[in-house]
Design an enzyme around this catalytic site. Structure first.
Site, PDB file in Angstrom:
ATOM      1  N   GLY A   1      25.713  -6.382 -17.016  1.00 16.38           N
ATOM      2  CA  GLY A   1      23.740  -6.746 -16.516  1.00 16.38           C
ATOM      3  C   GLY A   1      23.476  -7.459 -17.489  1.00 16.38           C
TER       4      GLY A   1
ATOM      5  N   ALA B   1      22.278 -11.917 -34.982  1.00 15.39           N
ATOM      6  CA  ALA B   1      22.109 -11.455 -35.733  1.00 15.39           C
ATOM      7  C   ALA B   1      23.748 -10.959 -36.854  1.00 15.39           C
ATOM      8  CB  ALA B   1      21.538  -9.344 -35.513  1.00 15.39           C
TER       9      ALA B   1
ATOM     10  N   ARG C   1      30.932  -9.909 -14.658  1.00 13.03           N
ATOM     11  CA  ARG C   1      31.723  -8.500 -14.488  1.00 13.03           C
ATOM     12  C   ARG C   1      32.891  -8.883 -14.083  1.00 13.03           C
ATOM     13  NH1 ARG C   1      26.274  -6.864 -12.370  1.00 13.03           N
ATOM     14  NH2 ARG C   1      25.393  -4.977 -13.931  1.00 13.03           N
TER      15      ARG C   1
ATOM     16  N   ASP D   1      28.576   0.620 -20.627  1.00 17.26           N
ATOM     17  CA  ASP D   1      30.124   1.458 -20.441  1.00 17.26           C
ATOM     18  C   ASP D   1      31.667   0.827 -19.808  1.00 17.26           C
ATOM     19  OD1 ASP D   1      29.044   1.067 -18.009  1.00 17.26           O
ATOM     20  OD2 ASP D   1      29.435   3.547 -17.429  1.00 17.26           O
TER      21      ASP D   1
ATOM     22  N   THR E   1      21.846  -2.853 -22.309  1.00 17.29           N
ATOM     23  CA  THR E   1      21.768  -2.802 -20.841  1.00 17.29           C
ATOM     24  C   THR E   1      20.171  -1.447 -20.672  1.00 17.29           C
ATOM     25  OG1 THR E   1      22.122  -1.122 -18.930  1.00 17.29           O
ATOM     26  CG2 THR E   1      23.685  -0.104 -21.445  1.00 17.29           C
TER      27      THR E   1
ATOM     28  N   ASP F   1      19.884   0.595 -18.861  1.00 18.33           N
ATOM     29  CA  ASP F   1      19.712   1.660 -18.320  1.00 18.33           C
ATOM     30  C   ASP F   1      19.471   2.582 -19.282  1.00 18.33           C
ATOM     31  OD1 ASP F   1      20.104   0.473 -15.598  1.00 18.33           O
ATOM     32  OD2 ASP F   1      22.268   0.742 -15.569  1.00 18.33           O
TER      33      ASP F   1
ATOM     34  N   ASP G   1      21.668   4.043 -20.803  1.00 21.05           N
ATOM     35  CA  ASP G   1      22.572   5.594 -19.739  1.00 21.05           C
ATOM     36  C   ASP G   1      24.085   5.745 -20.953  1.00 21.05           C
ATOM     37  OD1 ASP G   1      23.587   3.201 -19.095  1.00 21.05           O
ATOM     38  OD2 ASP G   1      23.989   4.515 -17.234  1.00 21.05           O
TER      39      ASP G   1
ATOM     40  N   MET H   1      15.493   0.511 -11.433  1.00 28.26           N
ATOM     41  CA  MET H   1      16.375   0.712 -11.565  1.00 28.26           C
ATOM     42  C   MET H   1      16.976   1.862 -12.823  1.00 28.26           C
ATOM     43  SD  MET H   1      17.772  -3.610 -12.771  1.00 28.26           S
ATOM     44  CE  MET H   1      18.510  -4.010 -11.358  1.00 28.26           C
TER      45      MET H   1
ATOM     46  N   ARG I   1      20.908   2.834 -12.189  1.00 29.48           N
ATOM     47  CA  ARG I   1      22.042   3.338 -11.488  1.00 29.48           C
ATOM     48  C   ARG I   1      22.025   4.384 -11.246  1.00 29.48           C
ATOM     49  NH1 ARG I   1      26.887  -1.215 -12.608  1.00 29.48           N
ATOM     50  NH2 ARG I   1      26.020  -0.918 -14.830  1.00 29.48           N
TER      51      ARG I   1
HETATM   52  O1  F6P Z   1      21.676  -3.456 -16.212  1.00 33.47           O
HETATM   53  C1  F6P Z   1      21.926  -2.614 -15.433  1.00 33.47           C
HETATM   54  C2  F6P Z   1      21.477  -2.669 -14.071  1.00 33.47           C
HETATM   55  O2  F6P Z   1      20.413  -3.419 -14.128  1.00 33.47           O
HETATM   56  C3  F6P Z   1      21.433  -0.839 -12.702  1.00 33.47           C
HETATM   57  O3  F6P Z   1      20.655  -0.370 -13.738  1.00 33.47           O
HETATM   58  C4  F6P Z   1      22.047  -1.711 -11.502  1.00 33.47           C
HETATM   59  O4  F6P Z   1      22.266  -0.938 -10.915  1.00 33.47           O
HETATM   60  C5  F6P Z   1      22.441  -2.295 -11.950  1.00 33.47           C
HETATM   61  O5  F6P Z   1      22.540  -3.465 -12.953  1.00 33.47           O
HETATM   62  C6  F6P Z   1      22.032  -3.885 -10.821  1.00 33.47           C
HETATM   63  O6  F6P Z   1      22.942  -5.007 -11.764  1.00 33.47           O
HETATM   64  P1  F6P Z   1      23.455  -6.431 -10.826  1.00 33.47           P
HETATM   65  O7  F6P Z   1      22.447  -6.514  -9.796  1.00 33.47           O
HETATM   66  O8  F6P Z   1      23.338  -7.988 -12.153  1.00 33.47           O
HETATM   67  O9  F6P Z   1      24.976  -6.287 -10.186  1.00 33.47           O
END
Ligand code: F6P
Length: 331
Positions: A14, A25, A75, A106, A129, A131, A133, A173, A175
């Protein structure tokens, strides 16, 4: 003696505001240290397809303030297969790249870690990210901007919520992680924050609404998307019949949280991490992530950041409850 001469940089997973600042940088620090720097488009997909081009200082002019990633992201399913990684390796060797800086989360680091065990390529991760996380770093690139976006949105929702005396469930958001929810909830004064790290979140909301019913006031209930008990929509549908006196609405903030010009904090963190990634390569490091802990740049083995779970600070959870309308739950 440093053996690295040519490096690649890519963004994966994402997108997050500040990724461009990190690419900039890496590019500038690399060139200023006599490295040749190549951009790899569309993450590992572009690595497999050989969508790779040499960058110079000007390539990254005027990108620091832009959201998204000008290198594009993806991805990649193909990269999960040994055949995909073999094709990727051949493309890297064709161009003569010795190392790759991966800006992502990750999933992206897992791919880098596997490939670094199979082939002689050094990988350095930069956490990017919204998130936040990732284990081993206090901040990931994009998190601060996303928090500000959520707070701005919730402030606006509160205007209409209080005008109509409504209860709003606002989904953010994250996850499987509640970092965005907990801190944006504290910053926007949400009455309840529901996060996946805690149990019995519906019960918490139910208790709150029962108390609220006596006061008949508007409220914001912030829901992290990764809640096991359901989405904001499902939770609201579950609770609405129990509280017919309330006018309940749901607002899902969605991908606006990923966009926008990065905050100053994200630009600075991204710039520091980008330069630190190049330094790590010059120091012959491989398979590590650069992070920030207590405002100091750190290096964490990739396999550690992938395997270990980053927990939410319990003090933040207590803080959120300690300063909300009805205080912590009384059992
Ligand atoms: O970038 C992280 C994130 O925003 C998560 O919080 C979310 O679940 C996911 O990506 C959704 O991304 P996409 O719509 O690109 O699959």
């Amino acid at each position: 003696m440093n053996k690295i001469k040519r490096i690649g940089v890519l963004t994966s997973g994402g997108d997050a505001p500040g990724m461009n600042a990190a690419i900039r940088a890496v590019t500038r620090a690399g060139i200023n240290n006599s490295l040749e720097v190549f951009g790899i488009r569309r993450g590992y997909e572009g690595m497999i397809d050989g969508d790779i081009f040499q960058m110079n200082s000007e390539t990254v002019s005027g990108v620091i303030q832009k959201g998204g990633t000008f290198l594009l992201t993806a991805r990649s399913k193909r990269f999960r297969e040994p055949e995909g990684r073999r094709e990727a390796y051949e493309q890297l060797k064709r161009i003569g790249l010795d190392a790759v800086v991966v800006i992502g989360g990750d999933g992206s680091f897992t791919g880098a870690n596997i490939m670094s065990m199979e082939y002689d390529i050094s990988f350095i991760g930069i956490p990017g990210t919204i998130d936040n996380d990732l284990y081993g770093t206090d901040y990931t690139i994009g998190y601060d901007t996303a928090l500000n976006t959520v707070v701005e949105a919730v402030d606006k929702i509160r205007d209409t919520a209080s005008s109509h005396n409504r209860i709003f469930f606002v989904e953010v958001m994250g996850r499987e992680a509640g970092f965005v929810a907990i801190n944006s909830g504290i910053a926007s004064g949400a009455e309840i924050i529901m996060i996946p790290e805690e149990k019995n979140q519906i019960e918490k909301a139910r208790r709150f609404l029962a108390e609220r019913a006596r006061k008949n006031k508007s409220s914001i209930i912030l829901v992290a998307e990764g809640l096991e008990e359901g989405s904001a929509m499902e939770i609201a549908s579950m609770l609405t019949p129990e509280f017919p006196q309330f006018d309940i609405r749901v607002s899902i903030l969605g991908h606006i949280q990923r966009g926008g010009s990065p905050s100053a904090k994200d630009r600075i963190i991204a710039s520091r991490m980008g330069a630190a990634a190049v330094e790590a390569l010059l120091d012959n490091q491989k398979s590590i992530m650069v992070g920030v802990v207590n405002d100091v740049i750190v290096q964490v083995p990739l396999n550690k950041t992938i395997k270990l779970h980053k927990a939410i600070d319990e003090n933040l959870i207590s803080l959120a409850e300690g300063i909300c309308t009805f205080g912590p739950p009384k059992n």
